[in-house]
Structures are given as structure tokens and as C-alpha cells.
Scaffold this motif. Sequence first.
Motif, PDB file in Angstrom:
ATOM      1  N   VAL A 277      13.329  -8.437   1.385  1.00  0.00           N
ATOM      2  CA  VAL A 277      13.447  -7.756   0.100  1.00  0.00           C
ATOM      3  C   VAL A 277      12.220  -6.865  -0.045  1.00  0.00           C
ATOM      4  O   VAL A 277      11.188  -7.101   0.591  1.00  0.00           O
ATOM      5  CB  VAL A 277      13.538  -8.731  -1.097  1.00  0.00           C
ATOM      6  CG1 VAL A 277      14.773  -9.609  -0.988  1.00  0.00           C
ATOM      7  CG2 VAL A 277      12.286  -9.568  -1.250  1.00  0.00           C
ATOM      8  N   VAL A 278      12.339  -5.852  -0.881  1.00  0.00           N
ATOM      9  CA  VAL A 278      11.204  -4.983  -1.192  1.00  0.00           C
ATOM     10  C   VAL A 278      10.830  -5.239  -2.644  1.00  0.00           C
ATOM     11  O   VAL A 278      11.646  -5.052  -3.548  1.00  0.00           O
ATOM     12  CB  VAL A 278      11.541  -3.499  -0.977  1.00  0.00           C
ATOM     13  CG1 VAL A 278      10.336  -2.628  -1.316  1.00  0.00           C
ATOM     14  CG2 VAL A 278      11.987  -3.250   0.459  1.00  0.00           C
TER      15      VAL A 278
ATOM     16  N   GLN B 175      12.655 -11.353  -5.454  1.00  0.00           N
ATOM     17  CA  GLN B 175      12.900 -12.564  -4.677  1.00  0.00           C
ATOM     18  C   GLN B 175      14.127 -13.342  -5.138  1.00  0.00           C
ATOM     19  O   GLN B 175      14.556 -14.286  -4.465  1.00  0.00           O
ATOM     20  CB  GLN B 175      11.653 -13.457  -4.672  1.00  0.00           C
ATOM     21  CG  GLN B 175      10.489 -12.836  -3.921  1.00  0.00           C
ATOM     22  CD  GLN B 175       9.281 -13.743  -3.889  1.00  0.00           C
ATOM     23  OE1 GLN B 175       9.375 -14.959  -4.020  1.00  0.00           O
ATOM     24  NE2 GLN B 175       8.111 -13.152  -3.699  1.00  0.00           N
ATOM     25  N   THR B 176      14.751 -12.953  -6.253  1.00  0.00           N
ATOM     26  CA  THR B 176      15.997 -13.605  -6.652  1.00  0.00           C
ATOM     27  C   THR B 176      17.057 -13.432  -5.566  1.00  0.00           C
ATOM     28  O   THR B 176      17.937 -14.286  -5.423  1.00  0.00           O
ATOM     29  CB  THR B 176      16.544 -13.068  -7.998  1.00  0.00           C
ATOM     30  OG1 THR B 176      16.777 -11.670  -7.872  1.00  0.00           O
ATOM     31  CG2 THR B 176      15.595 -13.364  -9.140  1.00  0.00           C
TER      32      THR B 176
ATOM     33  N   LYS C 273       2.620  -3.027   3.325  1.00  0.00           N
ATOM     34  CA  LYS C 273       2.232  -4.430   3.451  1.00  0.00           C
ATOM     35  C   LYS C 273       3.483  -5.267   3.633  1.00  0.00           C
ATOM     36  O   LYS C 273       4.520  -5.017   3.040  1.00  0.00           O
ATOM     37  CB  LYS C 273       1.462  -4.881   2.204  1.00  0.00           C
ATOM     38  CG  LYS C 273       0.094  -4.248   2.103  1.00  0.00           C
ATOM     39  CD  LYS C 273      -0.678  -4.808   0.945  1.00  0.00           C
ATOM     40  CE  LYS C 273      -2.061  -4.194   0.900  1.00  0.00           C
ATOM     41  NZ  LYS C 273      -2.867  -4.758  -0.177  1.00  0.00           N
ATOM     42  N   ARG C 274       3.340  -6.285   4.487  1.00  0.00           N
ATOM     43  CA  ARG C 274       4.448  -7.192   4.787  1.00  0.00           C
ATOM     44  C   ARG C 274       3.977  -8.623   4.568  1.00  0.00           C
ATOM     45  O   ARG C 274       2.863  -8.971   4.924  1.00  0.00           O
ATOM     46  CB  ARG C 274       4.916  -7.003   6.221  1.00  0.00           C
ATOM     47  CG  ARG C 274       5.418  -5.589   6.516  1.00  0.00           C
ATOM     48  CD  ARG C 274       5.939  -5.455   7.929  1.00  0.00           C
ATOM     49  NE  ARG C 274       7.249  -6.039   8.102  1.00  0.00           N
ATOM     50  CZ  ARG C 274       8.400  -5.440   7.798  1.00  0.00           C
ATOM     51  NH1 ARG C 274       8.392  -4.245   7.288  1.00  0.00           N
ATOM     52  NH2 ARG C 274       9.556  -6.047   7.998  1.00  0.00           N
TER      53      ARG C 274
ATOM     54  N   ARG D  97       8.560  -4.705  -6.199  1.00  0.00           N
ATOM     55  CA  ARG D  97       8.224  -3.520  -6.988  1.00  0.00           C
ATOM     56  C   ARG D  97       6.961  -2.814  -6.483  1.00  0.00           C
ATOM     57  O   ARG D  97       6.855  -1.596  -6.551  1.00  0.00           O
ATOM     58  CB  ARG D  97       8.052  -3.903  -8.454  1.00  0.00           C
ATOM     59  CG  ARG D  97       7.991  -2.701  -9.365  1.00  0.00           C
ATOM     60  CD  ARG D  97       7.901  -3.037 -10.829  1.00  0.00           C
ATOM     61  NE  ARG D  97       8.545  -4.292 -11.161  1.00  0.00           N
ATOM     62  CZ  ARG D  97       8.162  -5.072 -12.163  1.00  0.00           C
ATOM     63  NH1 ARG D  97       7.148  -4.739 -12.907  1.00  0.00           N
ATOM     64  NH2 ARG D  97       8.795  -6.197 -12.412  1.00  0.00           N
ATOM     65  N   ASN D  98       6.012  -3.592  -5.947  1.00  0.00           N
ATOM     66  CA  ASN D  98       4.769  -3.001  -5.433  1.00  0.00           C
ATOM     67  C   ASN D  98       4.937  -2.390  -4.042  1.00  0.00           C
ATOM     68  O   ASN D  98       3.978  -1.909  -3.457  1.00  0.00           O
ATOM     69  CB  ASN D  98       3.647  -4.039  -5.417  1.00  0.00           C
ATOM     70  CG  ASN D  98       3.942  -5.231  -4.512  1.00  0.00           C
ATOM     71  OD1 ASN D  98       4.934  -5.267  -3.790  1.00  0.00           O
ATOM     72  ND2 ASN D  98       3.064  -6.221  -4.557  1.00  0.00           N
ATOM     73  N   GLY D  99       6.153  -2.415  -3.505  1.00  0.00           N
ATOM     74  CA  GLY D  99       6.428  -1.824  -2.198  1.00  0.00           C
ATOM     75  C   GLY D  99       6.287  -2.779  -1.034  1.00  0.00           C
ATOM     76  O   GLY D  99       6.647  -2.447   0.094  1.00  0.00           O
ATOM     77  N   LYS D 100       5.769  -3.967  -1.290  1.00  0.00           N
ATOM     78  CA  LYS D 100       5.601  -4.949  -0.206  1.00  0.00           C
ATOM     79  C   LYS D 100       6.964  -5.439   0.266  1.00  0.00           C
ATOM     80  O   LYS D 100       7.845  -5.719  -0.529  1.00  0.00           O
ATOM     81  CB  LYS D 100       4.775  -6.129  -0.695  1.00  0.00           C
ATOM     82  CG  LYS D 100       4.520  -7.180   0.394  1.00  0.00           C
ATOM     83  CD  LYS D 100       3.776  -8.382  -0.136  1.00  0.00           C
ATOM     84  CE  LYS D 100       2.347  -8.018  -0.440  1.00  0.00           C
ATOM     85  NZ  LYS D 100       1.556  -9.183  -0.887  1.00  0.00           N
ATOM     86  N   ILE D 101       7.101  -5.538   1.583  1.00  0.00           N
ATOM     87  CA  ILE D 101       8.321  -6.066   2.185  1.00  0.00           C
ATOM     88  C   ILE D 101       8.099  -7.549   2.461  1.00  0.00           C
ATOM     89  O   ILE D 101       7.130  -7.926   3.121  1.00  0.00           O
ATOM     90  CB  ILE D 101       8.657  -5.324   3.492  1.00  0.00           C
ATOM     91  CG1 ILE D 101       8.922  -3.847   3.185  1.00  0.00           C
ATOM     92  CG2 ILE D 101       9.867  -5.969   4.166  1.00  0.00           C
ATOM     93  CD1 ILE D 101       9.025  -2.969   4.426  1.00  0.00           C
ATOM     94  N   VAL D 102       8.997  -8.385   1.940  1.00  0.00           N
ATOM     95  CA  VAL D 102       8.881  -9.834   2.104  1.00  0.00           C
ATOM     96  C   VAL D 102      10.076 -10.326   2.918  1.00  0.00           C
ATOM     97  O   VAL D 102      11.220 -10.014   2.605  1.00  0.00           O
ATOM     98  CB  VAL D 102       8.848 -10.560   0.747  1.00  0.00           C
ATOM     99  CG1 VAL D 102       8.730 -12.069   0.951  1.00  0.00           C
ATOM    100  CG2 VAL D 102       7.708 -10.040  -0.111  1.00  0.00           C
ATOM    101  N   THR D 103       9.774 -11.078   3.960  1.00  0.00           N
ATOM    102  CA  THR D 103      10.778 -11.709   4.811  1.00  0.00           C
ATOM    103  C   THR D 103      10.700 -13.209   4.563  1.00  0.00           C
ATOM    104  O   THR D 103       9.597 -13.762   4.464  1.00  0.00           O
ATOM    105  CB  THR D 103      10.481 -11.425   6.301  1.00  0.00           C
ATOM    106  OG1 THR D 103      10.383 -10.018   6.493  1.00  0.00           O
ATOM    107  CG2 THR D 103      11.554 -12.004   7.196  1.00  0.00           C
TER     108      THR D 103
END
Length: 157
Positions: free
Chosen positions: A82-83, A145-146, A7-8, A85-91
Motif C-alpha cells: 500500500v502507499v 493500511q486498512t 521510503k519503503r 499518505r506520506n508516500g511511503k510504500i509498505v509491504t
Amino acid sequence: MTVRATKRSAGLLVFRHTDEGLEVLLGHMGGPLWAKKDAGAWTVPKGEYEPDEPAWEAARREFQEELGLPPPDGRAVPLGEVVQRNGKIVTAWAVEADPDLAGFAPGSFTMEWPPRSGRVREFPELDRVEWLGLDRARALIIAAQTTFLDRLAEHSA
């Protein structure tokens, strides 16, 4: 063997300069699972998107959906990925702006609550948004997200 797609999510980290220093606009995650939590329950306004949608467009769309406010215009500073803890990649991108939060009208989601009750209820995606200084934001934001806060601070130095 089943392969699950990663998931992204994409989002906008809106920031402003004040007499007290740099502040960021974060949202507290809505719904009963987050209601009594503070640390680790705040996030960059963001949301999931499909592989065929450009991340930048998704970030702007999700800002509108999550806050009910138009996404700010202005120069976007890429903050990378960033990745969580749940594996989701956030841009995320940082955009300097000072939107009028009086129009805050969060989007919503539905879930069965209480669990196994058979009742489906609607909850806000974000139950509140606040301007936070970087130190306070670091104490409250989802751990992964820090990195976005650190990258914004480097950019603003």
C-alpha cells in the motif's frame, strides 16, 4: 532537480482466531506526536529497509525491533503493498500466531522535544500493542493500511 528515493517499510500483520472472530496485533505509535491520538495512530509492526535488503527479512527484523519479541514462524500470507499518505510504500505479510505479549519491549527512537528546545529525548517506537477485532482495527489503523485488513479478511473467509 533532486530526486528523493521513496521510503519503503515492511511488516508482519500477526493474526489469530478467537471465539469472538479474527483478531490482529497492532501497535500504537510512540512519541509525543501520537500520545493523545487513537484513530489513525495504530499500525502493523513495520519499519524501513534499504533496497539491498529483502522485504521479508526486513519485516521479520522490524517485528523483533519494534516489539522486542521474536518474529512468529508459520506460513506467511503476502498482503501486497500500500502507499501511505506520506508516500511511503509498505509491504506486509500476515502470519497466524499468538505470541506472549508479556515480553513486549519496544525499540526506541530519539527526536528533539519539545521542538526547537535543543533537548533530544528518547521515545518508544510503539508505546503499546493490542489484539483488536477487524472492525475496531479498521477504526484505528493508519488509513492506507486498512487494505491489509481487507486482504487478510478475504484470505481468512
